[in-house]
Design an enzyme around this catalytic site. Structure first.
Site, PDB file in Angstrom:
ATOM      1  N   HIS A   1      12.983  51.874  34.744  1.00 44.94           N
ATOM      2  CA  HIS A   1      13.448  52.551  33.597  1.00 44.94           C
ATOM      3  C   HIS A   1      12.544  53.545  33.247  1.00 44.94           C
ATOM      4  CE1 HIS A   1      10.928  49.372  31.879  1.00 44.94           C
ATOM      5  NE2 HIS A   1      11.015  49.970  30.399  1.00 44.94           N
ATOM      6  N   HIS A   7      11.134  54.444  30.323  1.00 45.76           N
ATOM      7  CA  HIS A   7       9.838  54.532  29.266  1.00 45.76           C
ATOM      8  C   HIS A   7       8.609  55.088  29.965  1.00 45.76           C
ATOM      9  CE1 HIS A   7      12.338  51.424  26.614  1.00 45.76           C
ATOM     10  NE2 HIS A   7      12.761  52.782  26.302  1.00 45.76           N
ATOM     11  N   ASP A  53       5.694  54.277  29.528  1.00 48.97           N
ATOM     12  CA  ASP A  53       4.390  53.246  29.881  1.00 48.97           C
ATOM     13  C   ASP A  53       4.871  52.696  31.289  1.00 48.97           C
ATOM     14  OD1 ASP A  53       6.559  51.863  28.596  1.00 48.97           O
ATOM     15  OD2 ASP A  53       5.038  50.046  28.370  1.00 48.97           O
ATOM     16  N   HIS A  54       6.029  53.127  31.776  1.00 52.73           N
ATOM     17  CA  HIS A  54       6.404  52.845  33.107  1.00 52.73           C
ATOM     18  C   HIS A  54       6.469  54.130  34.128  1.00 52.73           C
ATOM     19  CE1 HIS A  54       7.802  48.442  32.110  1.00 52.73           C
ATOM     20  NE2 HIS A  54       7.910  49.269  30.902  1.00 52.73           N
ATOM     21  N   HIS A  71      17.825  46.182  27.686  1.00 55.93           N
ATOM     22  CA  HIS A  71      16.712  46.726  27.055  1.00 55.93           C
ATOM     23  C   HIS A  71      16.763  48.576  27.241  1.00 55.93           C
ATOM     24  CE1 HIS A  71      12.361  47.569  26.160  1.00 55.93           C
ATOM     25  NE2 HIS A  71      12.163  48.218  27.295  1.00 55.93           N
ATOM     26  N   ASP A  81      11.040  45.690  32.194  1.00 55.13           N
ATOM     27  CA  ASP A  81      11.448  44.948  30.928  1.00 55.13           C
ATOM     28  C   ASP A  81      12.436  44.113  30.542  1.00 55.13           C
ATOM     29  OD1 ASP A  81       8.723  45.945  30.650  1.00 55.13           O
ATOM     30  OD2 ASP A  81       9.215  47.537  29.222  1.00 55.13           O
ATOM     31  N   HIS A 122       4.899  43.136  31.441  1.00 54.04           N
ATOM     32  CA  HIS A 122       3.903  43.055  30.415  1.00 54.04           C
ATOM     33  C   HIS A 122       3.343  41.788  30.288  1.00 54.04           C
ATOM     34  CE1 HIS A 122       4.768  46.866  28.309  1.00 54.04           C
ATOM     35  NE2 HIS A 122       5.708  46.734  28.874  1.00 54.04           N
TER      36      HIS A 122
END
Length: 258
Positions: free
Chosen positions: A52, A54, A56-57, A108, A130, A168
């Protein structure tokens, strides 16, 4: 084949699969730990899988693609750093001799996907970003409770021995909440003790397995009487016969849980 979680930021894992020569990584939010692992193990990066959009990915995707010429795959319905191969539900891809099936798992985010491999060294593996965490699920930033329930139900139908590779290290916090929902769940108590021991030893709690998640994770246990009763006790207007309503109550409860 080796399956490794590379720690990133404060609690992310970038999953790496390698055969001793070539590697793929999943959701590289930071290029640095990937570059360090590639150098230390003398590997070449061939493939990047993204679940996805975001940051942090995806934050390390451009740097890694430029350095290694790796091919990038990601969800068709999300904005991933270009260029990348856009994937839709049910499509398959080959990487390092492995076959991955793409699963749409919105909730998410609106276009979140997961990657399922039926056999990596003889057992299945799921890279679920996530959507599903060990003992929990992602916040509903863009999707609905109905979407998340459908996504989790789809993942929970995978084989018992499927290794659940979440993005995570949220396990202990998730299990604390799960115990508030099901304080008498013995499998949950045993798993929490096991995970605490792993963390004390500086080890990741992941991967989990789908069998474990079905036994301990309240977000995939919304049909269980104990979970339905807990949701209604927390929010009396919850319809305990409606698993989507139960999930919505659990998610809001977890958002506020301390």
């Amino acid at each position: 084949m080796k399956l490794l979680p590379l720690p990133a930021f404060s609690d992310n894992y970038i999953w790496m699969v390698h055969d001793g020569r070539d590697a793929l990584v999943v959701d590289p939010g930071d290029a640095a730990p990937v570059q360090q692992a590639l150098r230390s193990m003398q590997l070449s990066l061939r493939t990047i899988l993204v679940t996805h959009h975001h940051g942090d990915h995806t934050g390390g995707v451009a740097e890694l693609r430029e350095r290694w010429g790796a091919r990038v795959f990601g969800p068709a319905r999300e904005a991933i750093p270009e260029p990348f191969t856009a994937l839709h539900d049910g499509e398959q891809l080959q990487a390092l001799g492995l076959r991955f099936t793409v699963l749409d798992v919105p909730g998410h985010t609106a276009g979140h996907i997961a990657y399922y491999c039926a056999s990596l060294d003889g057992a299945p593996v799921l890279f679920c970003g996530d959507t599903l965490f060990s003992g929990g699920c992602g916040r509903l930033f863009e999707g609905t409770p109905a979407q998340m329930h459908a996504s989790l139900s789809r993942l929970a139908a995978l084989p018992d021995d499927t290794r659940v590779c979440c993005a995570h290290e949220y396990t202990l916090a998730n299990l604390a909440f799960a115990q508030a929902v099901e304080p008498d769940n013995r499998a949950l108590a045993d798993y929490l003790a096991h995970c605490r021991q792993l963390r004390r030893a500086g080890q990741p709690t992941l991967p989990s397995t789908m069998a474990i998640e079905r036994a301990v994770n309240p977000f995939v246990r919304t049909a269980e009487i104990s979970v339905r009763q807990a949701a209604q006790a927390h929010a009396p207007d919850t319809d305990p016969q409606d698993p989507v309503a139960v999930l919505a109550t659990l998610r809001q409860w977890k958002n506020d849980f301390r």
